[in-house]
Design a protein around this motif. Structure first.
Motif, PDB file in Angstrom:
ATOM      1  N   ARG A 328       0.828  -1.208   0.000  1.00 55.89           N
ATOM      2  CA  ARG A 328       0.000   0.000   0.000  1.00 55.89           C
ATOM      3  C   ARG A 328       0.867   1.265   0.000  1.00 55.89           C
ATOM      4  O   ARG A 328       0.553   2.266  -0.661  1.00 55.89           O
ATOM      5  CB  ARG A 328      -0.933   0.008   1.210  1.00 55.89           C
ATOM      6  N   ALA A 329       1.977   1.176   0.726  1.00 63.24           N
ATOM      7  CA  ALA A 329       2.884   2.333   0.756  1.00 63.24           C
ATOM      8  C   ALA A 329       3.444   2.590  -0.645  1.00 63.24           C
ATOM      9  O   ALA A 329       3.500   3.741  -1.107  1.00 63.24           O
ATOM     10  CB  ALA A 329       4.014   2.082   1.754  1.00 63.24           C
ATOM     11  N   LEU A 330       3.814   1.493  -1.337  1.00 64.23           N
ATOM     12  CA  LEU A 330       4.346   1.651  -2.705  1.00 64.23           C
ATOM     13  C   LEU A 330       3.257   2.193  -3.632  1.00 64.23           C
ATOM     14  O   LEU A 330       3.516   3.051  -4.486  1.00 64.23           O
ATOM     15  CB  LEU A 330       4.855   0.307  -3.231  1.00 64.23           C
ATOM     16  N   ALA A 331       2.018   1.699  -3.451  1.00 67.47           N
ATOM     17  CA  ALA A 331       0.928   2.140  -4.329  1.00 67.47           C
ATOM     18  C   ALA A 331       0.638   3.629  -4.114  1.00 67.47           C
ATOM     19  O   ALA A 331       0.431   4.384  -5.078  1.00 67.47           O
ATOM     20  CB  ALA A 331      -0.320   1.311  -4.055  1.00 67.47           C
ATOM     21  N   LEU A 332       0.677   4.059  -2.867  1.00 64.74           N
ATOM     22  CA  LEU A 332       0.436   5.488  -2.595  1.00 64.74           C
ATOM     23  C   LEU A 332       1.545   6.344  -3.189  1.00 64.74           C
ATOM     24  O   LEU A 332       1.293   7.402  -3.777  1.00 64.74           O
ATOM     25  CB  LEU A 332       0.351   5.720  -1.081  1.00 64.74           C
ATOM     26  N   SER A 333       2.774   5.847  -3.045  1.00 64.61           N
ATOM     27  CA  SER A 333       3.914   6.585  -3.602  1.00 64.61           C
ATOM     28  C   SER A 333       3.775   6.698  -5.122  1.00 64.61           C
ATOM     29  O   SER A 333       3.996   7.775  -5.703  1.00 64.61           O
ATOM     30  CB  SER A 333       5.210   5.871  -3.214  1.00 64.61           C
ATOM     31  N   ALA A 334       3.335   5.576  -5.764  1.00 66.74           N
ATOM     32  CA  ALA A 334       3.177   5.583  -7.226  1.00 66.74           C
ATOM     33  C   ALA A 334       2.047   6.527  -7.639  1.00 66.74           C
ATOM     34  O   ALA A 334       2.165   7.265  -8.628  1.00 66.74           O
ATOM     35  CB  ALA A 334       2.902   4.165  -7.720  1.00 66.74           C
ATOM     36  N   ALA A 335       0.970   6.540  -6.856  1.00 69.79           N
ATOM     37  CA  ALA A 335      -0.162   7.415  -7.187  1.00 69.79           C
ATOM     38  C   ALA A 335       0.249   8.884  -7.067  1.00 69.79           C
ATOM     39  O   ALA A 335      -0.162   9.727  -7.879  1.00 69.79           O
ATOM     40  CB  ALA A 335      -1.334   7.111  -6.264  1.00 69.79           C
ATOM     41  N   LEU A 336       1.068   9.180  -6.082  1.00 70.97           N
ATOM     42  CA  LEU A 336       1.555  10.564  -5.938  1.00 70.97           C
ATOM     43  C   LEU A 336       2.449  10.933  -7.121  1.00 70.97           C
ATOM     44  O   LEU A 336       2.368  12.049  -7.657  1.00 70.97           O
ATOM     45  CB  LEU A 336       2.318  10.727  -4.622  1.00 70.97           C
ATOM     46  N   LEU A 337       3.287   9.975  -7.519  1.00 68.07           N
ATOM     47  CA  LEU A 337       4.204  10.239  -8.632  1.00 68.07           C
ATOM     48  C   LEU A 337       3.425  10.560  -9.909  1.00 68.07           C
ATOM     49  O   LEU A 337       3.798  11.471 -10.657  1.00 68.07           O
ATOM     50  CB  LEU A 337       5.120   9.025  -8.836  1.00 68.07           C
ATOM     51  N   GLU A 338       2.337   9.825 -10.116  1.00 66.16           N
ATOM     52  CA  GLU A 338       1.498  10.096 -11.301  1.00 66.16           C
ATOM     53  C   GLU A 338       0.995  11.527 -11.302  1.00 66.16           C
ATOM     54  O   GLU A 338       0.753  12.126 -12.336  1.00 66.16           O
ATOM     55  CB  GLU A 338       0.273   9.173 -11.286  1.00 66.16           C
ATOM     56  N   ARG A 339       0.818  12.087 -10.107  1.00 61.05           N
ATOM     57  CA  ARG A 339       0.316  13.466 -10.000  1.00 61.05           C
ATOM     58  C   ARG A 339       1.455  14.483  -9.951  1.00 61.05           C
ATOM     59  O   ARG A 339       1.226  15.672  -9.713  1.00 61.05           O
ATOM     60  CB  ARG A 339      -0.557  13.592  -8.744  1.00 61.05           C
ATOM     61  N   GLY A 340       2.709  13.976 -10.061  1.00 63.02           N
ATOM     62  CA  GLY A 340       3.850  14.911 -10.095  1.00 63.02           C
ATOM     63  C   GLY A 340       4.493  15.172  -8.745  1.00 63.02           C
ATOM     64  O   GLY A 340       5.263  16.116  -8.594  1.00 63.02           O
ATOM     65  N   TRP A 341       4.184  14.321  -7.755  1.00 63.48           N
ATOM     66  CA  TRP A 341       4.784  14.499  -6.421  1.00 63.48           C
ATOM     67  C   TRP A 341       5.701  13.318  -6.124  1.00 63.48           C
ATOM     68  O   TRP A 341       5.285  12.175  -6.252  1.00 63.48           O
ATOM     69  CB  TRP A 341       3.699  14.560  -5.336  1.00 63.48           C
ATOM     70  N   HIS A 342       6.917  13.597  -5.726  1.00 61.33           N
ATOM     71  CA  HIS A 342       7.856  12.513  -5.396  1.00 61.33           C
ATOM     72  C   HIS A 342       7.938  12.326  -3.886  1.00 61.33           C
ATOM     73  O   HIS A 342       8.478  13.187  -3.175  1.00 61.33           O
ATOM     74  CB  HIS A 342       9.250  12.829  -5.964  1.00 61.33           C
ATOM     75  N   VAL A 343       7.400  11.229  -3.400  1.00 67.99           N
ATOM     76  CA  VAL A 343       7.497  10.864  -1.977  1.00 67.99           C
ATOM     77  C   VAL A 343       7.853   9.382  -1.935  1.00 67.99           C
ATOM     78  O   VAL A 343       7.109   8.557  -2.447  1.00 67.99           O
ATOM     79  CB  VAL A 343       6.150  11.085  -1.241  1.00 67.99           C
ATOM     80  N   GLN A 344       8.967   9.065  -1.333  1.00 67.83           N
ATOM     81  CA  GLN A 344       9.373   7.655  -1.275  1.00 67.83           C
ATOM     82  C   GLN A 344       8.550   6.893  -0.245  1.00 67.83           C
ATOM     83  O   GLN A 344       8.231   7.425   0.822  1.00 67.83           O
ATOM     84  CB  GLN A 344      10.844   7.539  -0.883  1.00 67.83           C
ATOM     85  N   ALA A 345       8.248   5.649  -0.591  1.00 64.68           N
ATOM     86  CA  ALA A 345       7.659   4.748   0.407  1.00 64.68           C
ATOM     87  C   ALA A 345       8.824   4.194   1.224  1.00 64.68           C
ATOM     88  O   ALA A 345       9.786   3.683   0.661  1.00 64.68           O
ATOM     89  CB  ALA A 345       6.921   3.623  -0.302  1.00 64.68           C
ATOM     90  N   ILE A 346       8.742   4.316   2.526  1.00 61.08           N
ATOM     91  CA  ILE A 346       9.813   3.792   3.389  1.00 61.08           C
ATOM     92  C   ILE A 346       9.309   2.481   3.997  1.00 61.08           C
ATOM     93  O   ILE A 346       8.242   2.451   4.617  1.00 61.08           O
ATOM     94  CB  ILE A 346      10.165   4.792   4.514  1.00 61.08           C
ATOM     95  N   ARG A 347      10.084   1.433   3.795  1.00 62.90           N
ATOM     96  CA  ARG A 347       9.646   0.090   4.229  1.00 62.90           C
ATOM     97  C   ARG A 347      10.699  -0.535   5.139  1.00 62.90           C
ATOM     98  O   ARG A 347      11.836  -0.066   5.182  1.00 62.90           O
ATOM     99  CB  ARG A 347       9.449  -0.797   2.982  1.00 62.90           C
TER     100      ARG A 347
END
Ligand SMILES: Cc1ncc(COP(=O)(O)O)c(C=O)c1O
Length: 391
Positions: A328-347
């Motif tokens: 879910r963390a990766l999916a949220l990070s990918a969804a943000l990236l699609e909108r132009g925001w870079h936030v890494q998922a930390i696992r």
């Protein structure tokens, strides 16, 4: 520039006494290590104690350490290399000057410039700790502190996150970050003062606080007792690289001769030193104040917009959005990236199991409107599919 924090805590005085005696023993046995002061350096020629010398002890095998880029711009720059450990070829004035300036800034007797915070944390603990010492280490401490303690000959006890050590004596050390890199929280100043006041020692990593609090001097500036050792990495708020290790003059003298990450490494590139000086001037001056004001306004704006979605009170620019599940963390990070925001998922293993998160950091360099837009889109995403920690 600033007041000096009192050394008074009993644990600190005892540490100084022990290391001063050990240094005296080394002096008597001709084993003391000091960095000779090398001035007016031009390649292999420099002045040592006032006398002009030619070096036959550097590692500058091709004579490239003194190289500067061609042209007038290059000529104005410092040379690229230091050519050896500071204990061998000597230290340049610039290294010592920036160390003294930083020590004055944070209110310590002395400071040592390391090539990185990681190297400082891996190298310093083993030089100070004894087999009879007990180290209380916060469960969420940074990897560099964990590795540094693995190399140290002391007994290690892991503390629950933000808990204080159960006892204090000059043989008990508390290793802790003043602001935790993945959570944005930190120990209470009164907890730190209590441990120091009861005679314990504190090794405080200010990586995510230096430059941001108390006129840039970090959270330790508000303590009544000086931490035994303070580490200030420069790759974060200072926008540089390297790290200062700050302590009493005696502890610094000991670290210079004994911390393997200082003794057995090439000195920080002379090119970097003027940049660190410049960053220090900015952080300590009105420009630093302006940037801090902008940063905390952005932090407050973001905190207000995110409401219950973040697990942070806005006391640091670090906002963890706890998600729990790695995917879910990766999916949220990918969804943000699609909108132009870079936030890494930390696992895991960077965070504990089931602790996957988005680690969001706010900067003075963000436009408030950008923070507003980012916050709105993040909230929208989190509300579509709320996860652990999300409202
Ligand atoms: C708490 C803490 N200490 C030390 C370091 C390492 O500092 P540097 O990047 O200078 O090696 C970091 C970097 O992530 C950190 O977060």
């Amino acid at each position: 520039m600033t007041r000096r924090l009192p050394l008074s805590a009993r644990g600190n005085l005892e540490l100084d006494r022990r290391l001063e005696a050990a240094l005296e023993g080394e002096r008597e046995a001709s084993r003391e290590r000091r960095c000779p002061a090398a001035t007016r350096r031009r390649g292999l020629r420099y002045a040592l104690g006032g006398a002009e010398v030619v070096s036959f002890c550097s590692n500058d095998y091709l004579g490239l350490a003194d190289l500067r880029p061609p042209g007038p711009a290059g000529a104005a720059l410092a040379p690229s290399g230091a050519a050896s450990s500071r204990l061998v070829c000597g230290e340049m004035d610039a290294h010592r000057e920036v160390e003294r300036s930083f020590a004055r800034f944070v209110g310590f007797e002395d400071a040592i410039l390391f090539p990185s915070g990681f190297q400082a944390n891996v190298g310093v603990p083993a030089s100070l700790l004894r087999p009879s010492d007990t180290v209380y280490s916060d469960a969420l401490n940074h990897a560099s502190l964990i590795d540094g303690l693995r190399l140290a000959p002391a007994t290690r006890r892991i503390l629950d996150h933000l808990a204080s050590p159960p006892e204090a004596s000059e043989a008990s050390w508390w290793f802790v970050e003043s602001v935790f890199s993945m959570d944005g929280d930190g120990p209470g100043l009164e907890q730190l003062d209590a441990h120091l006041g009861r005679g314990g020692c504190v090794y405080l990593d200010e990586a995510h606080a230096i430059g941001l609090h108390a006129g840039g001097r970090g959270r330790a500036a508000a303590l009544r007792h000086r931490p035994s050792v303070l580490v200030a990495p420069l790759g974060k708020a200072f926008g540089c690289a390297g790290a200062f290790v700050c302590a009493s003059a005696t502890v610094c003298a000991w670290i210079r001769g004994h911390a393997r990450g200082f003794v057995f490494t090439t000195a920080v590139s002379p090119v970097l030193v003027p940049r660190i000086n410049h960053a220090l001037e900015l952080v300590a001056g009105p420009e630093g104040e302006r940037r801090r004001e902008r940063l905390w306004r952005n932090v407050e704006l973001f905190r207000a917009r995110l409401g219950g979605h973040v697990d942070a009170d806005g006391a640091s620019p670090i906002f963890p959005v706890l998600v729990g599940d790695d995917r879910r963390a990766l999916a949220l990070s990918a969804a943000l990236l699609e909108r132009g925001w870079h936030v890494q998922a930390i696992r895991p293993p960077t965070v504990p199991e089931n602790g996957a998160r988005l680690r969001i950091t706010i900067s003075a360099a963000h436009e408030p409107e950008t923070v507003e837009r980012f916050a709105a889109e993040l909230c929208q995403l989190l509300e579509q599919a709320p996860g652990r920690g999300a409202a």
